[in-house]
Design an enzyme around this catalytic site. Structure first.
Site, PDB file in Angstrom:
ATOM      1  N   ARG A 237      47.425  31.648  33.320  1.00  0.00           N
ATOM      2  CA  ARG A 237      45.995  31.844  33.105  1.00  0.00           C
ATOM      3  C   ARG A 237      45.274  30.530  33.380  1.00  0.00           C
ATOM      4  O   ARG A 237      45.727  29.457  32.973  1.00  0.00           O
ATOM      5  CB  ARG A 237      45.706  32.310  31.663  1.00  0.00           C
ATOM      6  CG  ARG A 237      46.046  33.772  31.408  1.00  0.00           C
ATOM      7  CD  ARG A 237      45.113  34.707  32.170  1.00  0.00           C
ATOM      8  NE  ARG A 237      45.409  36.127  31.934  1.00  0.00           N
ATOM      9  CZ  ARG A 237      46.169  36.855  32.730  1.00  0.00           C
ATOM     10  NH1 ARG A 237      46.751  36.297  33.790  1.00  0.00           N
ATOM     11  NH2 ARG A 237      46.359  38.137  32.485  1.00  0.00           N
ATOM     12  N   ASP A 261      47.897  29.248  40.948  1.00  0.00           N
ATOM     13  CA  ASP A 261      47.565  30.602  41.384  1.00  0.00           C
ATOM     14  C   ASP A 261      46.392  31.139  40.575  1.00  0.00           C
ATOM     15  O   ASP A 261      45.917  32.239  40.836  1.00  0.00           O
ATOM     16  CB  ASP A 261      48.766  31.528  41.224  1.00  0.00           C
ATOM     17  CG  ASP A 261      48.512  32.914  41.800  1.00  0.00           C
ATOM     18  OD1 ASP A 261      48.167  32.998  43.003  1.00  0.00           O
ATOM     19  OD2 ASP A 261      48.636  33.906  41.051  1.00  0.00           O
ATOM     20  N   GLU A 266      37.636  31.144  37.865  1.00  0.00           N
ATOM     21  CA  GLU A 266      37.935  31.974  39.041  1.00  0.00           C
ATOM     22  C   GLU A 266      37.148  33.276  39.093  1.00  0.00           C
ATOM     23  O   GLU A 266      37.118  33.936  40.134  1.00  0.00           O
ATOM     24  CB  GLU A 266      39.425  32.298  39.089  1.00  0.00           C
ATOM     25  CG  GLU A 266      39.882  33.293  38.046  1.00  0.00           C
ATOM     26  CD  GLU A 266      41.358  33.647  38.189  1.00  0.00           C
ATOM     27  OE1 GLU A 266      41.657  34.845  38.293  1.00  0.00           O
ATOM     28  OE2 GLU A 266      42.207  32.735  38.193  1.00  0.00           O
ATOM     29  N   HIS A 298      45.230  33.995  42.862  1.00  0.00           N
ATOM     30  CA  HIS A 298      45.730  34.966  41.876  1.00  0.00           C
ATOM     31  C   HIS A 298      46.549  36.069  42.561  1.00  0.00           C
ATOM     32  O   HIS A 298      46.333  37.265  42.313  1.00  0.00           O
ATOM     33  CB  HIS A 298      44.566  35.585  41.092  1.00  0.00           C
ATOM     34  CG  HIS A 298      44.943  35.989  39.697  1.00  0.00           C
ATOM     35  ND1 HIS A 298      44.206  35.653  38.599  1.00  0.00           N
ATOM     36  CD2 HIS A 298      46.009  36.703  39.219  1.00  0.00           C
ATOM     37  CE1 HIS A 298      44.772  36.142  37.511  1.00  0.00           C
ATOM     38  NE2 HIS A 298      45.868  36.778  37.864  1.00  0.00           N
TER      39      HIS A 298
END
Length: 337
Positions: A237, A261, A266, A298
């Site tokens: 996260r 990632d 985001e 992500h």
């Protein structure tokens, strides 16, 4: 049953439709590309169920709007539920279900991919050869064999990640408030406290949920405890990491490599195409300007196996609620100890 499905792309529709057709009693799925928030909630007017993803917003105001329109069930097609105001949901009588596990291998393998790309500069090597440049300057890496890997969060994903790194011949240090016997059973793996993990690890990989105690777990103080030149990986996260602190750590050389990632801001970036726009997030732009940083949008979960499992579990969760069965994947307000 009518289900409003937010934040959808073509791949979501493909796998959800396949799982829905396979169900004994298919649902009426209506897809919306837009994210769920207070402004878009009216799109779900009259839908008993609303299905959302990681960057949708299910705060108190949004949930209130949904409940007033007749929604009774919020089906998350993801494991994390930090985007949902659970207290508000309980007060409004809304049930929340999630997908607690889909393919832990997908995320664990992606974390390993980020390590290999950063270490061996695979992205740079690929682009260099594409330009007919076959020199090796600037591509020097290091053996993963005998390096120490710190795994913060040793649930299913963290443990599978550790098993993979064990195959490289790495030493494994784990930190988790809930130790996992499966992690302890890996040859050479041991649990230590967080300061020791930070001080001894050559590579630190995050695999823990976002809760109040893990918010900005990686911050100026914890970065200061790390080895110089450490590699930091986050496929969990975004808000586990204080981005500004990481940027400062990169500048000083304390952090030698960063593979992400996820990103703490985001929500307005990932899963969208901004290739013809100017991104207004200066922090993100600065972060990706460093040559020792690799960011993916992500996508760690994004495998055929994971999307199949996510879709099947999501449809099963919705069907269970419709049929009045026990909700095995229900999310509730944590009980105070």
């Amino acid at each position: 049953m009518k289900v409003a499905v937010f934040s959808t792309r073509s791949y979501d529709r493909k796998f959800l439709d396949r799982a829905n057709i396979a169900a004994n009693s298919p649902h009426d799925l209506e897809y919306f590309e837009t994210k769920l928030n207070e402004k878009t909630a009216p799109l779900a007017n009259g839908f008993p169920c609303v299905c959302i993803f990681v960057n949708d917003t299910a705060d108190a105001a949004t949930l209130k709007s949904l409940a007033e329109q007749g929604t009774k069930l919020i089906a998350l097609r993801c494991a994390g539920y930090n985007m949902v105001d659970l207290e508000a949901a309980e007060e409004l009588g809304l049930k929340i279900v999630r997908v607690p596990a889909y393919s832990p291998y997908a995320v664990a393998e992606h974390a390993v991919g980020l390590i290999l790309m950063l270490n061996r500069r695979l992205n740079k090597a690929y682009n260099r050869v594409r330009d007919d440049n076959f020199t090796l300057d600037g591509l020097l890496g290091f053996d993963l064999h005998e390096r120490t890997i710190g795994v913060i969060g040793t649930g299913k994903i963290g443990t599978i990640f550790a098993q993979i790194m064990n195959g490289f011949g790495c030493h494994l240090l784990g930190y988790d408030v809930h130790p996992n016997d499966e992690f302890s059973g890996i040859s050479g793996a041991k649990y230590v406290d967080l300061p020791e993990l930070l001080a001894k690890s050559d590579i630190i990989s995050l695999h823990c949920p976002l809760v109040s105690s893990t918010y900005h777990l990686i911050n100026r103080d914890t970065i200061e405890q790390m080895k110089p030149g450490v590699m930091l990986i986050n496929t969990s996260r975004g808000q586990l990491v204080d981005t500004r602190a990481v940027i400062d750590g990169i500048k000083t050389g304390k952090i030698g490599y960063v593979g992400l990632d996820v990103y703490e801001e985001e929500d307005d970036l990932f899963f969208e195409d901004y290739s013809n726009n100017i991104i207004q997030d200066d922090t993100f732009q600065l972060l990706q300007s460093f040559q020792n940083v690799v960011i993916t949008a992500h996508q760690a979960f994004f495998t055929q196996d994971a999307l199949t499992a996510i879709s099947q579990t999501t449809i099963a969760n919705i069907s269970s609620w419709e049929q009045g069965n026990e909700l095995s994947h229900e999310v509730k307000v944590p009980v105070a100890q």
